[in-house]
Design a protein around this motif. Structure first.
Motif, short mmCIF file in Angstrom:
data_model
loop_
_atom_site.label_atom_id
_atom_site.label_comp_id
_atom_site.label_asym_id
_atom_site.label_seq_id
_atom_site.Cartn_x
_atom_site.Cartn_y
_atom_site.Cartn_z
N TYR A 15 22.55 29.45 67.12
CA TYR A 15 22.31 28.01 67.31
C TYR A 15 23.37 27.41 68.24
O TYR A 15 23.10 26.49 69.01
CB TYR A 15 22.31 27.30 65.96
CG TYR A 15 22.19 25.80 66.05
CD1 TYR A 15 21.04 25.20 66.57
CD2 TYR A 15 23.23 24.97 65.62
CE1 TYR A 15 20.93 23.82 66.66
CE2 TYR A 15 23.12 23.59 65.70
CZ TYR A 15 21.97 23.02 66.23
OH TYR A 15 21.87 21.65 66.32
N GLU A 66 20.92 29.50 62.88
CA GLU A 66 19.99 29.51 64.02
C GLU A 66 19.24 28.19 64.18
O GLU A 66 18.34 28.09 65.02
CB GLU A 66 19.01 30.68 63.89
CG GLU A 66 19.70 32.04 63.98
CD GLU A 66 18.74 33.20 64.11
OE1 GLU A 66 17.52 32.97 64.02
OE2 GLU A 66 19.21 34.35 64.29
N SER A 67 19.59 27.17 63.38
CA SER A 67 18.89 25.89 63.51
C SER A 67 19.77 24.76 63.00
O SER A 67 20.71 24.97 62.22
CB SER A 67 17.58 25.89 62.72
OG SER A 67 17.85 25.88 61.33
#
Length: 240
Positions: free
Chosen positions: A219, A199-200
């Motif tokens: 992401y 997610e990042s």
């Protein structure tokens, strides 16, 4: 059937996608998969549903290949109830014969819990799939009945690290140790490694640093309809 991309983070390229079943009800909107999958199992239509998913996934893959993405992989979730169905392999062979696709572009994802039911039967099924050229992945690795026995004796091609170990990699030394050692083990066994739940950019960087090749998560893109996915895929290629 929605698609969520799997990204080769070394090449910054799309390696393939996982297909995920979604149900948008006329009155109730989107029904959660854990609800309708259980409903399908309880009513006895889960095998029929899985065969529809396999057929639609093959159809989608054929279209993607025809667009020029010749080295593309589609991952499909297969349940324990599918594996135990006596006509499972016969039905799979019938479906895939209808499409002009390389079988090495198909990956069947099995959760670890599938492996505890009937080892001999599972071994027979997996060896047959392997002889056909279809790849098999351990899905959600680390959340079920983990056993090196299964990994060493069954012809797996891929290991998917569950998102519960990935999402907090920046803050958890324990999760990092689990992920790092899993990647190292999988690489030494010659397995393809996919991490879920990215997610990042920071988490992607950690995975890349420790040798994970394929990543999947919000992401990059959430699961989207096939029509939307094709548009996304073209834009991603242009971005590269």
């Amino acid at each position: 059937l929605f698609h969520q991309p799997q990204i080769d983070i070394d090449k910054n390229a799309v390696d393939g996608s996982e297909v995920l079943l979604r149900w948008k009800h006329k009155y109730y909107g989107f029904i959660a998969p854990e609800i309708f999958i259980k409903l399908a199992e309880d009513t006895g239509i889960i095998n029929e549903l899985t065969l529809w998913v396999v057929s639609k996934a093959c159809c989608d893959l054929e279209e993607i290949i025809n667009l020029g993405y010749t080295d593309y992989n589609v991952s499909i979730n297969i349940s324990g109830k599918d594996i135990s169905e006596p006509s499972f392999l016969t039905n799979i062979k019938k479906i895939i014969s209808q499409y002009d696709i390389p079988l090495s572009s198909l990956t069947f994802e099995l959760t670890e819990s599938v492996m505890v039911n009937d080892f001999n039967h599972l071994s027979q099924i997996m060896n047959e799939l392997a002889s056909m050229g279809i790849h098999v992945a351990i899905d959600d690795y680390g959340t079920g009945y983990s056993s090196l026995l299964y990994i060493s004796q069954l012809p797996f091609h891929e290991l998917k690290i569950d998102k519960s170990f990935v999402m907090n990699l920046e803050n958890s030394e324990r999760d990092l140790t689990i992920v790092r050692t899993t990647i190292e083990m999988a690489k030494n066994l010659g397995l393809k490694i996919v991490a879920e739940g990215i997610e990042s950019k920071a988490i992607e960087a950690i995975l890349k640093r420790h040798g994970c090749s394929i990543a999947q998560g919000y992401y990059y893109q959430k699961p989207i309809s096939f029509k939307q996915y094709l548009l996304w895929l073209i834009k991603y290629q242009v971005k590269e």
